[in-house]
Design an enzyme around this catalytic site. Sequence first.
Site, short mmCIF file in Angstrom:
data_model
loop_
_atom_site.label_atom_id
_atom_site.label_comp_id
_atom_site.label_asym_id
_atom_site.label_seq_id
_atom_site.Cartn_x
_atom_site.Cartn_y
_atom_site.Cartn_z
N GLY A 59 0.79 -1.22 0.00
CA GLY A 59 0.00 0.00 0.00
C GLY A 59 0.82 1.27 0.00
N SER A 61 3.35 1.64 -2.23
CA SER A 61 3.93 1.75 -3.57
C SER A 61 3.23 2.85 -4.35
CB SER A 61 3.81 0.41 -4.31
OG SER A 61 2.44 0.14 -4.60
N PHE A 62 3.74 3.18 -5.52
CA PHE A 62 3.15 4.23 -6.36
C PHE A 62 1.68 3.96 -6.64
CE2 PHE A 62 2.88 6.11 -10.82
CZ PHE A 62 2.73 7.42 -10.37
N GLY A 64 -0.11 1.49 -5.12
CA GLY A 64 -0.78 1.16 -3.87
C GLY A 64 -1.34 2.39 -3.16
N LYS A 90 6.62 3.31 11.08
CA LYS A 90 6.32 4.62 10.49
C LYS A 90 4.84 4.73 10.15
CE LYS A 90 10.88 5.60 8.52
NZ LYS A 90 11.65 5.77 7.27
N THR A 127 -1.42 -5.47 -5.35
CA THR A 127 -0.80 -4.48 -6.25
C THR A 127 0.72 -4.53 -6.22
OG1 THR A 127 -0.67 -2.75 -4.54
CG2 THR A 127 -2.74 -2.93 -5.77
N SER A 128 1.28 -5.47 -5.51
CA SER A 128 2.71 -5.45 -5.24
C SER A 128 3.58 -5.50 -6.48
CB SER A 128 3.09 -6.61 -4.33
OG SER A 128 2.54 -6.46 -3.06
N LYS A 216 5.05 -10.73 -14.94
CA LYS A 216 3.63 -10.40 -14.90
C LYS A 216 2.78 -11.48 -15.57
CE LYS A 216 3.99 -6.50 -12.73
NZ LYS A 216 3.50 -6.36 -11.34
N PRO A 239 -2.72 -3.07 -16.89
CA PRO A 239 -2.53 -1.67 -17.27
C PRO A 239 -1.30 -1.45 -18.16
CG PRO A 239 -1.66 -2.02 -15.07
CD PRO A 239 -2.24 -3.34 -15.52
#
Length: 366
Positions: A59, A61-62, A64, A90, A127-128, A216, A239
């Site tokens: 979550g 990531s770009f 995520g 964090k 989404t990793s 992928k 995508p």
Amino acid sequence: MGIARLQEREEDHELLQELHRMLVASAGQDKPHLPQKRFSSKSASEDDSEEKLVCVTSGVSFLGIAVVNRLLLRGYSVRIIVDNSVDFEKLREMTTGNVNVTAVMAKLADVESLSQAFQGCRGVFHTSGFTDPAGLSGYTKFMAEIEVKASENVMRACAMTPSVRKCVLTSSLLACVWQEQDSSQNDLSTIPVINHDCWSNESLCREKKLWYALGKLRAEKAAWTLAKETGLKLTTICPGLITGPEFCSRNPTATIAYLKGAQEMYQCGVLATVDVMRLAEVHVSVYEAMNKSAFGRYICFDQVIETEKEAEKLARETSMSKNKICGNYEGTCSVHHLRYELSNKKLTNLLSSTPRSCYNQNQQLY
């Protein structure tokens, strides 16, 4: 086989700061606050809340972050998976006071760890993306194997977690477009179409050392195999190159890896891009439509790079030479590539028939 770090440290820091800005903005939005712990509730209203709890792998990531953004705007509670204690601490500090977002530490190499993270969630967004610090491009042949293993583990964890009903997996258009060139098709009056039914050629990906495409492709196929075996409700989104504000600096590994073979994709008419916020909106819309009409694979893009001017713009955005995007057209091209037509008609039809929030590129939390 261990799971490599999802993002390198410097990249992680920038994305975590971005997520923090988004959460601060999110706290000011006028939307319902859903309880974090609601699993033993029996009331109708809390049952509704339970339906709104979902988990996002990577979550921070770009993509995520964008998916988390759209989910929060749509009233979901989001559980974010991180894979190390530093990021977990964090995130825990950042999410204090925001009851719609929680962080949990889990390893994509450990099915039990993932299943525990998924407990209570109705849906999972996988989404990793992966990087290999030893690889010059950040994505090597080794990473393709890791991608497949992680995909299998997420699917198994979803299937063994009673609360999880559906999963949306982020694949790539690269899992569709790498086709064997058939010279006998060159004289056809109709242009061959690449759509959701098309799969890239695995042997071709290996031959051209297109490891990102191979990863992928194999990860998505592995997910579909396990979904069919276990009965898990799955959709996959394929995508184009994910773009957005400063996308190359914010998502360098995937961007560079995606553009390996860019010249050939450009010449074949299949070099396409999609804005990260639109893609995130598509993820949520497809997820919400899975109980009714959404199924299978969806190709997602909003632009096909077809002109030298468009290629030059992409080159500037990625700090690459135009030649690496579209080749040198001042000279004579020694190889003729069959051109294809990309089709996202299946996704367009779904979105046009599904009530949803209108996508507004300016409606961002960061």
